[in-house]
Write a protein that holds these residues in place. Sequence first.
Motif, PDB file in Angstrom:
ATOM      1  N   THR A  46     -76.529 -13.937  40.012  1.00 35.43           N
ATOM      2  CA  THR A  46     -76.813 -15.332  39.319  1.00 35.43           C
ATOM      3  C   THR A  46     -77.665 -15.159  37.907  1.00 35.43           C
ATOM      4  OG1 THR A  46     -77.712 -17.573  39.348  1.00 35.43           O
ATOM      5  CG2 THR A  46     -79.028 -15.870  40.710  1.00 35.43           C
ATOM      6  N   ASP A  47     -76.947 -15.815  36.832  1.00 41.00           N
ATOM      7  CA  ASP A  47     -77.437 -15.983  35.484  1.00 41.00           C
ATOM      8  C   ASP A  47     -78.165 -17.471  35.371  1.00 41.00           C
ATOM      9  OD1 ASP A  47     -76.412 -13.613  34.351  1.00 41.00           O
ATOM     10  OD2 ASP A  47     -74.656 -14.470  34.572  1.00 41.00           O
ATOM     11  N   LEU A  48     -78.577 -18.107  36.331  1.00 42.61           N
ATOM     12  CA  LEU A  48     -79.106 -19.088  36.284  1.00 42.61           C
ATOM     13  C   LEU A  48     -80.640 -19.075  36.212  1.00 42.61           C
ATOM     14  CD1 LEU A  48     -77.308 -21.197  39.484  1.00 42.61           C
ATOM     15  CD2 LEU A  48     -77.201 -21.971  37.084  1.00 42.61           C
ATOM     16  N   PRO A  49     -81.327 -20.226  35.519  1.00 42.16           N
ATOM     17  CA  PRO A  49     -82.743 -20.283  35.580  1.00 42.16           C
ATOM     18  C   PRO A  49     -83.469 -19.776  37.025  1.00 42.16           C
ATOM     19  CG  PRO A  49     -82.172 -21.930  34.359  1.00 42.16           C
ATOM     20  CD  PRO A  49     -80.939 -21.314  34.970  1.00 42.16           C
ATOM     21  N   SER A  50     -84.663 -19.082  37.031  1.00 43.91           N
ATOM     22  CA  SER A  50     -85.018 -18.531  38.286  1.00 43.91           C
ATOM     23  C   SER A  50     -85.465 -19.706  39.140  1.00 43.91           C
ATOM     24  CB  SER A  50     -86.653 -17.958  38.073  1.00 43.91           C
ATOM     25  OG  SER A  50     -87.276 -18.670  37.429  1.00 43.91           O
ATOM     26  N   HIS A  51     -85.684 -20.733  38.735  1.00 43.61           N
ATOM     27  CA  HIS A  51     -86.044 -22.139  39.457  1.00 43.61           C
ATOM     28  C   HIS A  51     -84.852 -22.804  39.906  1.00 43.61           C
ATOM     29  CE1 HIS A  51     -85.476 -24.096  35.554  1.00 43.61           C
ATOM     30  NE2 HIS A  51     -84.794 -24.961  35.986  1.00 43.61           N
ATOM     31  N   GLN A  52     -83.700 -22.630  39.480  1.00 44.05           N
ATOM     32  CA  GLN A  52     -82.434 -23.349  39.825  1.00 44.05           C
ATOM     33  C   GLN A  52     -81.781 -22.530  40.801  1.00 44.05           C
ATOM     34  OE1 GLN A  52     -80.499 -26.336  38.140  1.00 44.05           O
ATOM     35  NE2 GLN A  52     -80.001 -25.881  40.401  1.00 44.05           N
TER      36      GLN A  52
END
Length: 317
Positions: free
Chosen positions: A266-272
């Motif tokens: 995943t390339d999403l922010p770590s909190h997402q």
Amino acid sequence: MGQAFTISLPSAESAIALAGTQEENLKQIARLTGAGLVLRGQDLMVSGTESQVQQVSKLVRSLEPYWSQGKTITSVDVLTARHALDTRREDELQGLQRDVLARTRRGEDVRAKTFRQRQYIQAIRDHDLTFCIGPAGTGKTYLAAVLAVQALLAGEYERLILTRPAVEAGERLGFLPGDLQQKIDPYLRPLYDALYELVEPEKISSLMERGIIEVAPLAYMRGRTLSHAFVILDEAQNTTPAQMKMALTRLGFRSRMVVTGDVTQTDLPSHQESGLGIALKILQKVEGIAICQLTKADVVRHPLVQRIVAAYENHDV
């Protein structure tokens, strides 16, 4: 007690096809069976114990549909054949070898290379919504695109929609040169690549101009109902839960959707949290939805890619 056995191949083309580039296939067969293999012209000389020689003979014979026609044999083909012999699935292997999905513009056959890939293809054919999870190189997007193009050209659907979240672009999209389409094209390149393998570029341009093929970021799907369409949502691990729900609820009448992704990339922010991961949990028991899992054993790119995927998996353990 050692044995020696010679397999005579019918032509130089057959010998080249069986051996593979730099005899990679023969080296792989030797590693899998423990036998010694030497190719001289059209004669494959096999040495080893009686069991090893028999294993090689069966393995070479199971690959005959490929080498007898001079067709390229990959390391995955060899592994699949060995797996079929070990699990007594020879009949299923023959079906997999015969089932040609399409031919590329270069005239190469497109077919499932592994049993799990074949199950994935069947799932797409049998379900209106199919999820496919697996690492890079397993053919998730490519096989779905092949089936989608075939269905479109056969008149089964009026539109082919290829979409993916452009999350990698983030706020930087506005700084890229060109109009909006030029800005997002780099993020949709893998989808274009699959199309160009199967359809002439001029024909793709014509189909896109007429809106029959649409390649667009996921944000373009909001507020639409996608009827009479074959939809492929690629890189779905980069959707948020809200985006995933939005995408899935776009499905209209006489439509089919395939959702592909790799939950480990995943390339999403770590909190997402990934919308794909949540969707798999919520929808795993919903009737009419297929969930397919491909693994590093289904990687059909360069053999080195398979080893890279395995090395990263081992490192993460």
